[in-house]
Design an enzyme around this catalytic site. Structure first.
Site, PDB file in Angstrom:
ATOM      1  N   TYR A  79     -79.387  19.945  27.760  1.00 37.91           N
ATOM      2  CA  TYR A  79     -79.736  19.772  29.073  1.00 37.91           C
ATOM      3  C   TYR A  79     -81.022  20.256  29.392  1.00 37.91           C
ATOM      4  CZ  TYR A  79     -75.266  17.727  30.290  1.00 37.91           C
ATOM      5  OH  TYR A  79     -74.075  16.925  29.865  1.00 37.91           O
TER       6      TYR A  79
ATOM      7  N   CYS B 177     -71.282  36.680  39.736  1.00 36.67           N
ATOM      8  CA  CYS B 177     -70.049  37.143  38.981  1.00 36.67           C
ATOM      9  C   CYS B 177     -70.252  37.262  37.674  1.00 36.67           C
ATOM     10  CB  CYS B 177     -69.179  35.828  39.349  1.00 36.67           C
ATOM     11  SG  CYS B 177     -69.413  34.259  38.323  1.00 36.67           S
TER      12      CYS B 177
ATOM     13  N   ASP C  58     -80.724  11.897  37.075  1.00 38.57           N
ATOM     14  CA  ASP C  58     -81.937  11.977  36.810  1.00 38.57           C
ATOM     15  C   ASP C  58     -82.964  12.144  38.151  1.00 38.57           C
ATOM     16  OD1 ASP C  58     -82.374   9.541  37.626  1.00 38.57           O
ATOM     17  OD2 ASP C  58     -82.088   8.553  35.576  1.00 38.57           O
TER      18      ASP C  58
ATOM     19  N   SER D 276     -72.784   0.688  31.006  1.00 42.06           N
ATOM     20  CA  SER D 276     -71.627   0.066  30.157  1.00 42.06           C
ATOM     21  C   SER D 276     -70.376  -0.217  30.693  1.00 42.06           C
ATOM     22  CB  SER D 276     -71.615   0.934  28.928  1.00 42.06           C
ATOM     23  OG  SER D 276     -71.156   2.008  29.166  1.00 42.06           O
TER      24      SER D 276
ATOM     25  N   ASN E 142     -76.171   8.381  37.725  1.00 40.22           N
ATOM     26  CA  ASN E 142     -77.280   9.123  36.966  1.00 40.22           C
ATOM     27  C   ASN E 142     -77.428  10.534  37.425  1.00 40.22           C
ATOM     28  OD1 ASN E 142     -77.514   6.874  35.485  1.00 40.22           O
ATOM     29  ND2 ASN E 142     -79.250   5.974  36.566  1.00 40.22           N
TER      30      ASN E 142
ATOM     31  N   HIS F  70     -71.986  11.556  39.477  1.00 37.69           N
ATOM     32  CA  HIS F  70     -71.850  12.920  38.333  1.00 37.69           C
ATOM     33  C   HIS F  70     -72.868  14.000  38.320  1.00 37.69           C
ATOM     34  CE1 HIS F  70     -70.268   9.191  35.770  1.00 37.69           C
ATOM     35  NE2 HIS F  70     -69.284   9.548  36.492  1.00 37.69           N
TER      36      HIS F  70
ATOM     37  N   ARG G 286     -83.354  17.560  28.562  1.00 37.60           N
ATOM     38  CA  ARG G 286     -83.592  16.432  29.168  1.00 37.60           C
ATOM     39  C   ARG G 286     -83.999  16.645  30.558  1.00 37.60           C
ATOM     40  NH1 ARG G 286     -77.290  14.753  29.548  1.00 37.60           N
ATOM     41  NH2 ARG G 286     -78.309  13.182  30.986  1.00 37.60           N
TER      42      ARG G 286
HETATM   43  C1  BJW Z   1     -79.829  -1.523  30.771  1.00 33.95           C
HETATM   44  C2  BJW Z   1     -81.088  -1.397  30.438  1.00 33.95           C
HETATM   45  C3  BJW Z   1     -81.983  -2.168  31.391  1.00 33.95           C
HETATM   46  C4  BJW Z   1     -80.054  -0.707  28.955  1.00 33.95           C
HETATM   47  N1  BJW Z   1     -81.667  -2.520  32.630  1.00 33.95           N
HETATM   48  N2  BJW Z   1     -79.474  -2.289  31.927  1.00 33.95           N
HETATM   49  C5  BJW Z   1     -58.573   6.427  32.609  1.00 33.95           C
HETATM   50  C6  BJW Z   1     -58.645   5.744  31.170  1.00 33.95           C
HETATM   51  C7  BJW Z   1     -59.102   6.520  30.199  1.00 33.95           C
HETATM   52  C8  BJW Z   1     -59.717   7.643  30.167  1.00 33.95           C
HETATM   53  C9  BJW Z   1     -60.089   7.979  31.794  1.00 33.95           C
HETATM   54  C10 BJW Z   1     -59.455   7.608  32.700  1.00 33.95           C
HETATM   55  N3  BJW Z   1     -59.768   8.225  33.722  1.00 33.95           N
HETATM   56  C11 BJW Z   1     -60.385   9.253  33.424  1.00 33.95           C
HETATM   57  C12 BJW Z   1     -60.678   9.261  31.953  1.00 33.95           C
HETATM   58  C13 BJW Z   1     -61.509  10.221  31.255  1.00 33.95           C
HETATM   59  C14 BJW Z   1     -62.881   9.957  31.191  1.00 33.95           C
HETATM   60  C15 BJW Z   1     -63.217   8.759  30.701  1.00 33.95           C
HETATM   61  O1  BJW Z   1     -63.759   7.692  31.552  1.00 33.95           O
HETATM   62  N4  BJW Z   1     -63.339   8.442  29.399  1.00 33.95           N
HETATM   63  C16 BJW Z   1     -63.635   7.303  28.733  1.00 33.95           C
HETATM   64  C17 BJW Z   1     -64.743   7.361  27.634  1.00 33.95           C
HETATM   65  C18 BJW Z   1     -62.647   6.689  28.259  1.00 33.95           C
HETATM   66  N5  BJW Z   1     -63.212  10.243  32.412  1.00 33.95           N
HETATM   67  C19 BJW Z   1     -63.784  11.645  33.188  1.00 33.95           C
HETATM   68  O2  BJW Z   1     -63.342  12.494  32.288  1.00 33.95           O
HETATM   69  C20 BJW Z   1     -64.107  11.597  34.449  1.00 33.95           C
HETATM   70  N6  BJW Z   1     -63.178  12.494  35.168  1.00 33.95           N
HETATM   71  C21 BJW Z   1     -62.099  11.867  35.752  1.00 33.95           C
HETATM   72  O3  BJW Z   1     -61.793  10.737  35.903  1.00 33.95           O
HETATM   73  O4  BJW Z   1     -61.334  13.090  36.465  1.00 33.95           O
HETATM   74  C22 BJW Z   1     -60.041  12.997  36.336  1.00 33.95           C
HETATM   75  C23 BJW Z   1     -59.333  12.741  35.158  1.00 33.95           C
HETATM   76  C24 BJW Z   1     -59.662  13.525  34.032  1.00 33.95           C
HETATM   77  C25 BJW Z   1     -59.083  13.306  32.758  1.00 33.95           C
HETATM   78  C26 BJW Z   1     -58.049  12.241  32.441  1.00 33.95           C
HETATM   79  C27 BJW Z   1     -57.559  11.750  33.882  1.00 33.95           C
HETATM   80  C28 BJW Z   1     -58.353  11.539  34.982  1.00 33.95           C
HETATM   81  C29 BJW Z   1     -65.565  12.386  34.359  1.00 33.95           C
HETATM   82  C30 BJW Z   1     -66.420  11.485  33.775  1.00 33.95           C
HETATM   83  C31 BJW Z   1     -67.970  12.129  33.698  1.00 33.95           C
HETATM   84  C32 BJW Z   1     -68.957  11.326  32.732  1.00 33.95           C
HETATM   85  N7  BJW Z   1     -69.788  12.242  32.717  1.00 33.95           N
HETATM   86  C33 BJW Z   1     -71.234  11.781  31.938  1.00 33.95           C
HETATM   87  C34 BJW Z   1     -72.138  12.837  31.782  1.00 33.95           C
HETATM   88  C35 BJW Z   1     -72.812  13.239  32.986  1.00 33.95           C
HETATM   89  C36 BJW Z   1     -73.615  14.390  32.912  1.00 33.95           C
HETATM   90  C37 BJW Z   1     -74.850  13.850  31.818  1.00 33.95           C
HETATM   91  O5  BJW Z   1     -75.554  13.094  32.056  1.00 33.95           O
HETATM   92  O6  BJW Z   1     -75.130  14.661  30.967  1.00 33.95           O
HETATM   93  O7  BJW Z   1     -71.793  10.712  32.841  1.00 33.95           O
HETATM   94  S1  BJW Z   1     -70.825  10.909  30.563  1.00 33.95           S
HETATM   95  C38 BJW Z   1     -72.047   9.600  30.615  1.00 33.95           C
HETATM   96  O8  BJW Z   1     -71.353   8.479  30.893  1.00 33.95           O
HETATM   97  C39 BJW Z   1     -72.912   9.850  31.991  1.00 33.95           C
HETATM   98  C40 BJW Z   1     -72.665   8.720  32.533  1.00 33.95           C
HETATM   99  O9  BJW Z   1     -73.426   8.711  33.919  1.00 33.95           O
HETATM  100  C41 BJW Z   1     -71.732   7.562  32.268  1.00 33.95           C
HETATM  101  C42 BJW Z   1     -71.793   6.651  32.239  1.00 33.95           C
HETATM  102  O10 BJW Z   1     -72.860   5.780  31.180  1.00 33.95           O
HETATM  103  P1  BJW Z   1     -73.455   4.568  31.698  1.00 33.95           P
HETATM  104  O11 BJW Z   1     -74.454   5.122  32.705  1.00 33.95           O
HETATM  105  O12 BJW Z   1     -72.786   3.479  31.906  1.00 33.95           O
HETATM  106  O13 BJW Z   1     -74.457   4.768  30.388  1.00 33.95           O
HETATM  107  P2  BJW Z   1     -74.330   3.911  29.030  1.00 33.95           P
HETATM  108  O14 BJW Z   1     -75.238   4.533  28.209  1.00 33.95           O
HETATM  109  O15 BJW Z   1     -72.990   3.893  28.589  1.00 33.95           O
HETATM  110  O16 BJW Z   1     -74.615   2.487  29.250  1.00 33.95           O
HETATM  111  C43 BJW Z   1     -76.041   2.260  29.455  1.00 33.95           C
HETATM  112  C44 BJW Z   1     -75.754   0.545  30.054  1.00 33.95           C
HETATM  113  O17 BJW Z   1     -77.234  -0.112  30.390  1.00 33.95           O
HETATM  114  C45 BJW Z   1     -75.683  -0.398  28.823  1.00 33.95           C
HETATM  115  O18 BJW Z   1     -74.491  -1.578  29.285  1.00 33.95           O
HETATM  116  C46 BJW Z   1     -76.932  -1.036  28.504  1.00 33.95           C
HETATM  117  O19 BJW Z   1     -76.816  -2.469  27.742  1.00 33.95           O
HETATM  118  C47 BJW Z   1     -77.566  -1.240  29.797  1.00 33.95           C
HETATM  119  N8  BJW Z   1     -78.995  -1.396  29.747  1.00 33.95           N
HETATM  120  N9  BJW Z   1     -81.361  -1.225  29.211  1.00 33.95           N
HETATM  121  C48 BJW Z   1     -80.225  -2.719  32.639  1.00 33.95           C
HETATM  122  N10 BJW Z   1     -83.371  -2.318  31.014  1.00 33.95           N
END
Ligand code: BJW
Length: 252
Positions: free
Chosen positions: A73, A158, A110, A197, A108, A125, A76
């Protein structure tokens, strides 16, 4: 080769946008890709090439190896500080200035939407600007964070370890952010889903929720795999499609 949405396709969305009373946008890592910030599911590079981002962004990873997660982190945060908003971020800020009821929901951490001038931002997030302690979520001041690149400092209240103020897998999202997002999705006539995604819940369900509430959903992404059923798909990078959409909607 990336196929780009045609002007005709973008114009059809512009025609709806210019009469929309309420607009909501969800952004993901792709909107910052053209600012030089790797997307979350891009493979990590350099020092981090042996790690998987999904395995670092969890409370378990931090408990197991706090120094490793801290250093990731920290690196980043340093990288972010040299990145600037791109034409996609700027187009969204301009869109907000043209629409009375506009909400920008971002996954995001950032801070580039803020830097571009967007105002009504919902950070789902968390943010890399905020640090809290692991046990009690006490706020940790930035100068304490900045002076400790190798290992997390301790909370002065703490004594538990500092961690980034972001939402990791398995953690609940901020209640206010969820509530504000649901309100935005309830009233939106148009919902834009940009650069995500759609793999991470709950944000991955927002498109469906907006559709059920009657909104037109528009996905902007270079990758077809980001398509949502029954949504309009504008294929291409956010930094090209969004400025075009804005200039076709508000030509002057
Ligand atoms: C372009 C481009 C250009 C490239 N122009 N586009 C239901 C079912 C199954 C699982 C779960 C569920 N509910 C909850 C879960 C568990 C979990 C989850 O979803 N797991 C899945 C992997 C299955 N979710 C959680 O745990 C969440 N909590 C929650 O729901 O609490 C209640 C609960 C908990 C447990 C069980 C049930 C309920 C919390 C999620 C937290 C996500 N945190 C992160 C890290 C944040 C800190 C950090 O940055 O380090 O957030 S993970 C990461 O993924 C980050 C992002 O915000 C997030 C999304 O990613 P994003 O933004 O979509 O990025 P990418 O890389 O995946 O995609 C990039 C896209 O850009 C691509 O499509 C490219 O094509 C595109 N692209 N160039 C436009 N120029």
């Amino acid at each position: 080769m990336i196929i780009l949405a045609t002007d005709n396709q973008i114009q059809k969305v512009a025609d709806q946008l210019c009469i929309a009373k309420s607009v909501a946008v969800l952004t993901g890592a792709g909107v910052s890709a053209e600012s030089g910030i790797p997307t979350f599911r891009d493979s990590l590079t350099g020092l981090w090439s042996n790690f998987n981002a999904e395995e670092l962004a969890t409370p378990m990873a931090f408990r197991k190896n706090p120094e490793l997660v801290w250093q990731w982190y920290y690196s980043r945060r340093i990288k972010n500080s040299s990145c600037k908003p791109n034409f996609g971020h700027l187009a969204l800020a301009k869109m907000e200035s043209k629409i009375d009821d506009f909400s920008l929901i971002t996954q995001n951490v950032d801070g580039l939407h803020q830097a571009a001038g967007s105002k009504n931002i919902i950070e789902l997030h968390g943010s890399l600007q905020n640090f809290i302690c692991f046990d009690n979520h006490h706020h940790i001041e930035n100068h304490i964070v900045d002076s400790s690149p190798e290992k997390p400092p301790y909370c002065s209240i703490c004594g538990s370890l500092a961690r980034p103020g972001v939402v990791w897998f398995g953690e609940v999202l901020p209640e206010l952010a969820i509530r504000s997002s649901m309100e935005a999705l309830e009233k939106a006539n148009i919902f834009l889903v940009v650069g995500t995604s759609g793999q991470v819940q709950p944000a991955a369900s927002f498109g469906l929720i907006a559709q059920k509430n009657g909104a037109t959903v528009v996905v902007i992404n270079p990758d077809e795999s980001a398509r949502i059923e029954n949504a309009i798909f504008l294929q291409g990078p956010a930094g090209e499609i969004l400025p075009k959409l804005v200039s076709l909607t508000w030509p002057t």
